[in-house]
Design a protein around this motif. Structure first.
Motif, mmCIF file in Angstrom:
data_model
loop_
_atom_site.group_PDB
_atom_site.id
_atom_site.type_symbol
_atom_site.label_atom_id
_atom_site.label_comp_id
_atom_site.label_asym_id
_atom_site.label_seq_id
_atom_site.Cartn_x
_atom_site.Cartn_y
_atom_site.Cartn_z
ATOM 1 N N GLU A 141 0.804 -1.219 0.000
ATOM 2 C CA GLU A 141 0.000 0.000 0.000
ATOM 3 C C GLU A 141 0.843 1.277 0.000
ATOM 4 O O GLU A 141 0.308 2.361 -0.216
ATOM 5 C CB GLU A 141 -0.939 0.035 1.207
ATOM 6 N N VAL A 142 2.149 1.158 0.263
ATOM 7 C CA VAL A 142 3.012 2.337 0.327
ATOM 8 C C VAL A 142 3.207 2.896 -1.078
ATOM 9 O O VAL A 142 3.566 2.167 -2.005
ATOM 10 C CB VAL A 142 4.380 1.978 0.958
ATOM 11 N N ILE A 143 2.934 4.193 -1.233
ATOM 12 C CA ILE A 143 3.067 4.849 -2.540
ATOM 13 C C ILE A 143 4.130 5.942 -2.491
ATOM 14 O O ILE A 143 4.921 6.084 -3.411
ATOM 15 C CB ILE A 143 1.720 5.462 -2.971
ATOM 16 N N TYR A 144 4.141 6.717 -1.410
ATOM 17 C CA TYR A 144 5.015 7.875 -1.304
ATOM 18 C C TYR A 144 6.182 7.597 -0.371
ATOM 19 O O TYR A 144 6.062 6.850 0.589
ATOM 20 C CB TYR A 144 4.221 9.083 -0.799
ATOM 21 N N CYS A 145 7.307 8.253 -0.627
ATOM 22 C CA CYS A 145 8.514 7.995 0.151
ATOM 23 C C CYS A 145 8.496 8.676 1.519
ATOM 24 O O CYS A 145 9.220 8.276 2.420
ATOM 25 C CB CYS A 145 9.748 8.427 -0.623
ATOM 26 N N SER A 146 7.666 9.711 1.669
ATOM 27 C CA SER A 146 7.667 10.471 2.916
ATOM 28 C C SER A 146 6.322 11.165 3.115
ATOM 29 O O SER A 146 5.507 11.249 2.202
ATOM 30 C CB SER A 146 8.770 11.533 2.872
ATOM 31 N N ASP A 147 6.122 11.683 4.315
ATOM 32 C CA ASP A 147 4.908 12.461 4.593
ATOM 33 C C ASP A 147 4.868 13.725 3.741
ATOM 34 O O ASP A 147 3.806 14.153 3.300
ATOM 35 C CB ASP A 147 4.844 12.850 6.073
ATOM 36 N N ARG A 148 6.017 14.305 3.504
ATOM 37 C CA ARG A 148 6.079 15.519 2.684
ATOM 38 C C ARG A 148 5.553 15.231 1.278
ATOM 39 O O ARG A 148 4.740 15.998 0.740
ATOM 40 C CB ARG A 148 7.507 16.028 2.623
ATOM 41 N N CYS A 149 5.990 14.145 0.682
ATOM 42 C CA CYS A 149 5.514 13.793 -0.662
ATOM 43 C C CYS A 149 4.039 13.414 -0.634
ATOM 44 O O CYS A 149 3.298 13.740 -1.566
ATOM 45 C CB CYS A 149 6.348 12.665 -1.243
ATOM 46 N N ARG A 150 3.596 12.762 0.409
ATOM 47 C CA ARG A 150 2.177 12.404 0.519
ATOM 48 C C ARG A 150 1.313 13.659 0.571
ATOM 49 O O ARG A 150 0.260 13.739 -0.049
ATOM 50 C CB ARG A 150 1.947 11.541 1.758
ATOM 51 N N ARG A 151 1.774 14.701 1.262
ATOM 52 C CA ARG A 151 1.033 15.959 1.331
ATOM 53 C C ARG A 151 1.061 16.708 -0.005
ATOM 54 O O ARG A 151 0.140 17.444 -0.319
ATOM 55 C CB ARG A 151 1.600 16.864 2.426
ATOM 56 N N ARG A 152 2.110 16.513 -0.789
ATOM 57 C CA ARG A 152 2.258 17.219 -2.065
ATOM 58 C C ARG A 152 1.625 16.466 -3.232
ATOM 59 O O ARG A 152 1.726 16.907 -4.369
ATOM 60 C CB ARG A 152 3.746 17.440 -2.355
ATOM 61 N N LYS A 153 0.945 15.372 -2.986
ATOM 62 C CA LYS A 153 0.401 14.554 -4.067
ATOM 63 C C LYS A 153 -0.573 15.303 -4.959
ATOM 64 O O LYS A 153 -0.648 15.039 -6.149
ATOM 65 C CB LYS A 153 -0.233 13.289 -3.525
ATOM 66 N N SER A 154 -1.299 16.277 -4.416
ATOM 67 C CA SER A 154 -2.258 17.026 -5.226
ATOM 68 C C SER A 154 -1.549 17.897 -6.258
ATOM 69 O O SER A 154 -2.076 18.101 -7.354
ATOM 70 C CB SER A 154 -3.164 17.884 -4.345
ATOM 71 N N THR A 155 -0.373 18.395 -5.957
ATOM 72 C CA THR A 155 0.351 19.215 -6.923
ATOM 73 C C THR A 155 0.846 18.366 -8.090
ATOM 74 O O THR A 155 0.933 18.857 -9.214
ATOM 75 C CB THR A 155 1.538 19.947 -6.269
ATOM 76 N N VAL A 156 1.122 17.111 -7.857
ATOM 77 C CA VAL A 156 1.560 16.216 -8.923
ATOM 78 C C VAL A 156 0.432 15.936 -9.879
ATOM 79 O O VAL A 156 0.594 15.964 -11.095
ATOM 80 C CB VAL A 156 2.128 14.902 -8.341
ATOM 81 N N SER A 157 -0.765 15.668 -9.368
ATOM 82 C CA SER A 157 -1.895 15.372 -10.236
ATOM 83 C C SER A 157 -2.246 16.592 -11.088
ATOM 84 O O SER A 157 -2.638 16.458 -12.246
ATOM 85 C CB SER A 157 -3.103 14.909 -9.437
ATOM 86 N N LEU A 158 -2.089 17.794 -10.555
ATOM 87 C CA LEU A 158 -2.332 19.000 -11.351
ATOM 88 C C LEU A 158 -1.281 19.162 -12.430
ATOM 89 O O LEU A 158 -1.587 19.538 -13.562
ATOM 90 C CB LEU A 158 -2.338 20.236 -10.449
ATOM 91 N N LYS A 159 -0.045 18.850 -12.099
ATOM 92 C CA LYS A 159 1.050 18.972 -13.059
ATOM 93 C C LYS A 159 0.884 17.966 -14.204
ATOM 94 O O LYS A 159 1.133 18.282 -15.353
ATOM 95 C CB LYS A 159 2.386 18.721 -12.339
ATOM 96 N N ASP A 160 0.408 16.768 -13.905
ATOM 97 C CA ASP A 160 0.207 15.731 -14.914
ATOM 98 C C ASP A 160 -0.920 16.079 -15.883
ATOM 99 O O ASP A 160 -0.903 15.674 -17.033
ATOM 100 C CB ASP A 160 -0.091 14.380 -14.266
#
Length: 50
Positions: free
Chosen positions: A29-48
């Motif tokens: 179930e682990v997707i992100y390397c850190s809590d920081r990246c987990r919090r920034r996941k919305s910025t990635v979906s916008l960038k994509d």
């Protein structure tokens, strides 16, 4: 990185990260390397979508 441990690529920072003992029961179930990246996941979906 220590060899012999499974790795994944973080979709936010695009860096490889290794299995950790804390993730032994939930590695699938682990997707992100850190809590920081987990919090920034919305910025990635916008960038994509651009």
């Amino acid at each position: 990185m220590k060899s012999g441990r499974p790795t994944k690529i973080c979709p936010v920072c695009e860096r490889p990260f290794q299995w950790r003992k804390a993730w032994r029961n939930c590695w699938d179930e682990v997707i992100y390397c850190s809590d920081r990246c987990r919090r920034r996941k919305s910025t990635v979906s916008l960038k994509d979508n651009v």
